[in-house]
Design an enzyme around this catalytic site. Structure first.
Site, PDB file in Angstrom:
ATOM      1  N   VAL A  37       0.835  -1.215   0.000  1.00  0.00           N
ATOM      2  CA  VAL A  37       0.000   0.000   0.000  1.00  0.00           C
ATOM      3  C   VAL A  37       0.868   1.263   0.000  1.00  0.00           C
ATOM      4  O   VAL A  37       0.620   2.202  -0.759  1.00  0.00           O
ATOM      5  CB  VAL A  37      -0.972   0.004   1.205  1.00  0.00           C
ATOM      6  CG1 VAL A  37      -1.846   1.250   1.183  1.00  0.00           C
ATOM      7  CG2 VAL A  37      -1.850  -1.245   1.198  1.00  0.00           C
ATOM      8  N   GLY A  39     -10.893  -1.553   0.821  1.00  0.00           N
ATOM      9  CA  GLY A  39      -9.851  -1.156  -0.138  1.00  0.00           C
ATOM     10  C   GLY A  39     -10.213   0.127  -0.857  1.00  0.00           C
ATOM     11  O   GLY A  39     -10.372   1.177  -0.238  1.00  0.00           O
ATOM     12  N   LYS A  69     -13.049  -5.200   9.994  1.00  0.00           N
ATOM     13  CA  LYS A  69     -13.744  -4.241   9.120  1.00  0.00           C
ATOM     14  C   LYS A  69     -15.201  -4.036   9.547  1.00  0.00           C
ATOM     15  O   LYS A  69     -15.681  -2.905   9.562  1.00  0.00           O
ATOM     16  CB  LYS A  69     -13.645  -4.708   7.667  1.00  0.00           C
ATOM     17  CG  LYS A  69     -12.200  -4.634   7.150  1.00  0.00           C
ATOM     18  CD  LYS A  69     -12.051  -5.369   5.835  1.00  0.00           C
ATOM     19  CE  LYS A  69     -10.618  -5.277   5.313  1.00  0.00           C
ATOM     20  NZ  LYS A  69     -10.375  -6.220   4.217  1.00  0.00           N
TER      21      LYS A  69
HETATM   22  N1  HSE Z   1      -6.293  -8.981   3.059  1.00  0.00           N
HETATM   23  C1  HSE Z   1      -7.284  -7.999   2.835  1.00  0.00           C
HETATM   24  C2  HSE Z   1      -8.325  -8.570   1.881  1.00  0.00           C
HETATM   25  C3  HSE Z   1      -6.651  -6.776   2.258  1.00  0.00           C
HETATM   26  O1  HSE Z   1      -8.066  -9.630   1.291  1.00  0.00           O
HETATM   27  O2  HSE Z   1      -9.404  -8.020   1.750  1.00  0.00           O
HETATM   28  C4  HSE Z   1      -7.496  -5.564   2.290  1.00  0.00           C
HETATM   29  O3  HSE Z   1      -7.875  -5.208   3.572  1.00  0.00           O
END
Ligand code: HSE
Length: 405
Positions: free
Chosen positions: A12, A129, A200
Site C-alpha cells: 500500500v 480497499g 472491518k
Molecule cells: N487482506 C485484505 C483482503 C486486504 O483480502 O481483503 C485488504 O484489507
C-alpha cells in the site's frame, strides 16, 4: 505546499507514493496546494527508488519535523504503528491509515486524541480497499438511521472461493496466488479465519452506531471448513456461499454482529460479488438498500483511498472532520446465541432423525448424506439441536447460516 510523511513502503505504501507522484497535477487541482513527500519511513533499503533521497529509518525525523502536517501509516500491525500514530496525533499532526487492525483495536482512543489536539484521524482505506464507504456513511448517508450493514469485506477469501469454484483450483494454490497478487495479509490466517473481515465490520459498526465494537466481542468463523461439496449443493438449492460480515441493530438497541460463511440467495446482489471484489450493503431507514462495490484489496485501489484521505486532511488542516465514535465495554453487543437464523445442514445418512429435530426443513438427499435448509431459530437453539443430533449418533458434516439479507 503540504509536507507528508509515509510510514511503510510495502504494497500500500509504495502505491501511495506512486499515486502522489503520478497524479501530482490532478491532486494539486483538487487541493489547491502541492503535496510533497518529505519522508518515507522503512527499515529496508530502496536505492533504486526515484524517491530514494526521502527514505529514513527513524520515526524521530518525522515526529520532530514541524513542517510535516500529515502522516500516513501504512505499516500494518499495531506495533509500532499504535505508538507512532498516537505520538503524531498528540503533536497535532493529522494521520491517515489503511490499518484496520489499528482502527478496530484503538479507534476510540485515537479518535479521542485527535479530537483533543484538533487533528484528523482518517481511515477510509481500512475498509473495502478502494471502495468509498467511510465517507459515504458519515456524509452522504448521514440523514439515515442505519438498520443493517452486511458485506463481503475480505477480497482474499472471495478470490479463493472464486478460484475453487470456477477454476477448480485447490485452496492452498488459490491462497498462494492471492498472496502473490498482494491481496492477502502478511499472516493470511487473518483472512481465512475471518479476523480481517471482523476488524472491518467492527469499524463499520462503530462508525454507524456510535460506540466502539471490539473484535473480541464479535462471533467470528472463517472459511477453512467449507468444502466444494457444500458449494455445489448450495448452488443446486439456489444459493452461493460467501464470507459475510453483518451487523444490525436489534429493537433493544443492542447489536447483532457476526462474521461467518453464509448461504446467500442468488437473488441477493451480494451473491454476484466475485474475485477480489468487495460489496457492502447499507440499509438506511430513508434510503433503503445502498450497495458499494469495488476492489477490496490490492496496491492501487487501497492507495487510492489513502490518497483521498490525505487530500481531505489537506483541506481540513485547521478543522476536525467528524468521523467519531465513543468507547464502549461490549455491553452494546447481544450474545451470538440470541441471533436468529436459518441454517444449511449436511448430515450423514438419510436425515430421518435430523428432520425430526429440525421439523419443516427443506430436504435434499445427496451422495450418502442429506442436506436440510431449516426454519429460523436462535443460534443457541441450533447449537442445542446439533448437540442432540450428535448425542443420537447423527454425524453433522456441516452447518452454515443462511443469510437473510
Ligand atoms: N487482506 C485484505 C483482503 C486486504 O483480502 O481483503 C485488504 O484489507
Amino acid at each position: 505546499m503540504i509536507s507528508v510523511a509515509i510510514m511503510g513502503h510495502g504494497t500500500v505504501g509504495s502505491g501511495v507514493a506512486e499515486i502522489l507522484t503520478t497524479h501530482r497535477h490532478k491532486l494539486f487541482t483538487a487541493l489547491g496546494e502541492e503535496l510533497y513527500i518529505k519522508y518515507i519511513l522503512d527499515l529496508r533499503e530502496f536505492p533504486d527508488s526515484p524517491l530514494a533521497d526521502r527514505f529514513t529509518k527513524s520515526f524521530e525525523d518525522i515526529i520532530n519535523d514541524i513542517e510535516v502536517s500529515i502522516v500516513v501509516e501504512v505499516m500494518g500491525g499495531t506495533n509500532p504503528a499504535y505508538d507512532y500514530v498516537k505520538r503524531c496525533l498528540k503533536q497535532g499532526k493529522s494521520v491517515v491509515t489503511s490499518n484496520k487492525e489499528l482502527v478496530a483495536k484503538y479507534g476510540a482512543e485515537l479518535l479521542a486524541i485527535a479530537k483533543d489536539t484538533n487533528a484528523n484521524f482518517l481511515y477510509e482505506a481500512s475498509v473495502g480497499g478502494g471502495i468509498p464507504i467511510i465517507r459515504p456513511l458519515t456524509q452522504c448517508l448521514v440523514a439515515n438511521e442505519v438498520d443493517e450493514i452486511a458485506g463481503i469485506l475480505n477480497g482474499t477469501t472471495n478470490f479463493i472461493f472464486g478460484k475453487m469454484i470456477n477454476d477448480n483450483m485447490d485452496f492452498d494454490s488459490a491462497l498462494k496466488l492471492a498472496q502473490e497478487l498482494g491481496y492477502a495479509e502478511r499472516n493470511p490466517e487473518a483472512d481465512i479465519e475471518g479476523h480481517d473481515a471482523c476488524r472491518k465490520i467492527c469499524i463499520l459498526a462503530s462508525l454507524a452506531f456510535g460506540k466502539h465494537v471490539y473484535p473480541e466481542s464479535v462471533y467470528t468463523e472463517g472459511i477453512t471448513k467449507i468444502t466444494l461439496e457444500d458449494v455445489k449443493y448450495a448452488n443446486e438449492l439456489g444459493y452461493v456461499i460467501k464470507l459475510i460480515g453483518d451487523v444490525k441493530k436489534h429493537s433493544d438497541g443492542k447489536l447483532d454482529i457476526c462474521v461467518c460463511p453464509m448461504l446467500i440467495s442468488k437473488d441477493c446482489i451480494l451473491s454476484d460479488i466475485n474475485d477480489v471484489f468487495n460489496g457492502i450493503m447499507v440499509k438506511g431507514d430513508c434510503t433503503g438498500d445502498v450497495v458499494f462495490y469495488g476492489k477490496g484489496a490490492g496496491k492501487l485501489p487501497t492507495a487510492s483511498a489513502v490518497v483521498a484521505d490525505i487530500v481531505d486532511c489537506g483541506k481540513h488542516l485547521k478543522t476536525r472532520k467528524r468521523v467519531f465514535w465513543s468507547d464502549c465495554d461490549g455491553s452494546n453487543i447481544r450474545s451470538y446465541k440470541d441471533s436468529i437464523t436459518a441454517v444449511y445442514l449436511r448430515v450423514e445418512g438419510d436425515g430421518e432423525i435430523a428432520s425430526e429435530v429440525f421439523p419443516d426443513s427443506e430436504i435434499k438427499t445427496a451422495d450418502g448424506c442429506t442436506v436440510l435448509l431449516t426454519k429460523e431459530y436462535t443460534f443457541g437453539e441450533i447449537e442445542e439441536k446439533l448437540s442432540a443430533l450428535e448425542a443420537d449418533g447423527v454425524r453433522v458434516l456441516q452447518a452454515i447460516r443462511i443469510g437473510n439479507l
